[in-house]
Design a protein around this motif. Structure first.
Motif, mmCIF file in Angstrom:
data_model
loop_
_atom_site.group_PDB
_atom_site.id
_atom_site.type_symbol
_atom_site.label_atom_id
_atom_site.label_comp_id
_atom_site.label_asym_id
_atom_site.label_seq_id
_atom_site.Cartn_x
_atom_site.Cartn_y
_atom_site.Cartn_z
ATOM 1 N N ALA A 1 -90.090 21.877 10.734
ATOM 2 C CA ALA A 1 -89.830 20.458 11.021
ATOM 3 C C ALA A 1 -88.435 20.080 10.515
ATOM 4 C CB ALA A 1 -90.883 19.580 10.345
ATOM 5 N N ASP A 2 -87.764 19.223 11.270
ATOM 6 C CA ASP A 2 -86.406 18.800 10.909
ATOM 7 C C ASP A 2 -86.404 17.586 9.986
ATOM 8 O OD1 ASP A 2 -84.773 20.599 12.824
ATOM 9 O OD2 ASP A 2 -86.282 19.690 14.124
ATOM 10 N N PHE A 3 -87.435 16.732 10.113
ATOM 11 C CA PHE A 3 -87.554 15.530 9.290
ATOM 12 C C PHE A 3 -89.007 15.367 8.848
ATOM 13 C CE2 PHE A 3 -84.145 14.735 12.358
ATOM 14 C CZ PHE A 3 -83.107 14.258 11.562
ATOM 15 N N LEU A 4 -89.201 14.848 7.633
ATOM 16 C CA LEU A 4 -90.532 14.536 7.126
ATOM 17 C C LEU A 4 -90.618 13.034 6.904
ATOM 18 C CD1 LEU A 4 -90.962 17.329 4.389
ATOM 19 C CD2 LEU A 4 -91.468 17.462 6.845
ATOM 20 N N GLY A 5 -91.585 12.374 7.545
ATOM 21 C CA GLY A 5 -91.701 10.925 7.446
ATOM 22 C C GLY A 5 -92.789 10.477 6.490
ATOM 23 N N PRO B 1 -87.803 22.743 -0.628
ATOM 24 C CA PRO B 1 -86.401 23.190 -0.636
ATOM 25 C C PRO B 1 -85.448 22.010 -0.476
ATOM 26 C CG PRO B 1 -87.743 24.569 0.803
ATOM 27 C CD PRO B 1 -88.590 23.390 0.434
ATOM 28 N N PRO B 2 -84.237 22.130 -1.004
ATOM 29 C CA PRO B 2 -83.263 21.026 -0.961
ATOM 30 C C PRO B 2 -82.783 20.651 0.433
ATOM 31 C CG PRO B 2 -82.242 23.036 -1.786
ATOM 32 C CD PRO B 2 -83.714 23.297 -1.755
ATOM 33 N N PHE B 3 -82.979 21.550 1.411
ATOM 34 C CA PHE B 3 -82.516 21.238 2.769
ATOM 35 C C PHE B 3 -83.483 20.330 3.536
ATOM 36 C CE2 PHE B 3 -84.835 25.309 3.100
ATOM 37 C CZ PHE B 3 -85.807 24.992 4.043
ATOM 38 N N VAL B 4 -84.665 20.081 2.984
ATOM 39 C CA VAL B 4 -85.656 19.235 3.651
ATOM 40 C C VAL B 4 -85.141 17.797 3.735
ATOM 41 C CG1 VAL B 4 -87.985 18.308 3.527
ATOM 42 C CG2 VAL B 4 -87.557 20.684 2.915
ATOM 43 N N THR B 5 -85.349 17.162 4.879
ATOM 44 C CA THR B 5 -84.838 15.805 5.100
ATOM 45 C C THR B 5 -85.970 14.791 5.199
ATOM 46 O OG1 THR B 5 -82.971 16.742 6.340
ATOM 47 C CG2 THR B 5 -83.376 14.374 6.572
#
Length: 226
Positions: A23-27, A51-55
């Motif tokens: 997934a690219d974004f977590l809402g 991970p730090p790259f998670v948005t």
């Protein structure tokens, strides 16, 4: 390859699965009336383990800027989504003052609704478009302004992708939302070529819990994989 935002997350397990699946974004809902509302503490705890790259994306509805700023700072959010009556000026202020990217949610039920989007050009980064309906009514599982979902499980949701396609003419990257399921991705891609898809009610197994297999298929299909 479309981007994917998995929304309405309320547990570390689902957030981890969404991350591992690509997934690219977590809402996360910070909407008081939402049945999927989560606390700042929970989101901070979840994000500290990923991970730090998670948005992450904080979802709000008619909230005061001061309260949003507090949550943005505490949870280190770089993206917010506004689900209600937030004005173009309000959205622009969030961009400039809070330093975040802004998703703006719209329910498109008729042609006139599409015209509302033009006022937000240059004031938001993404449009979040719900084009689902049941005989002209709000779709089953569609996200409403307060982040809740309409309930009518016996009905089949249909989508007017033409509305999303027309909205694409404004040249603002847009996501298609609602109770989108993995089976809807192909038709939506062909009809509207969205920048991304928002997965929530259409990939749940229980309230506030995602179905792993559905989420996996949703992300794979959105990314152009089978």
């Amino acid at each position: 390859m479309a981007k994917v935002k998995i929304c309405g997350l309320a547990s570390y397990g689902d957030a981890l699965d969404a991350t591992n699946l690509g997934a690219d974004f977590l809402g996360f809902h910070f909407i008081k009336e939402s049945p999927k509302k989560v606390s700042e503490k929970l989101v901070c705890d979840i994000m500290s383990k990923l991970p730090p790259f998670v948005t992450p994306v904080g979802v709000f509805a008619n909230e005061e800027q001061k309260a949003i700023a507090k949550t943005v700072k505490k949870c280190n959010l770089k993206n917010v989504q506004f689900n209600a009556d937030e004005s173009p000026e309000f959205c622009k202020a969030a961009q400039e003052v809070l330093g975040v990217k802004v998703f703006k949610f719209f329910k498109l039920e008729n042609e006139s609704d599409i015209l509302k989007l033009q006022h937000y050009i240059g004031n938001v980064d993404y449009f979040m478009l719900d084009v689902g309906y049941i005989g002209g009514e709000t779709a089953n599982g569609s996200e409403t302004a307060d982040g809740s979902e309409t309930a009518n499980g016996s009905e089949t949701v249909k989508y007017n992708y033409e509305f999303a396609s027309k909205a694409g003419g404004y040249k603002v990257p847009f996501f298609i939302s609602g109770s989108i399921t993995p089976e809807d991705i192909e038709a939506a891609t062909e009809a509207a070529a969205p920048f991304g898809f928002d997965g929530d009610a259409g990939i749940e197994r229980l309230p506030k819990r995602k179905d792993y297999d559905k989420m996996n298929a949703f992300i794979r299909y959105s990314h152009g994989l089978k």
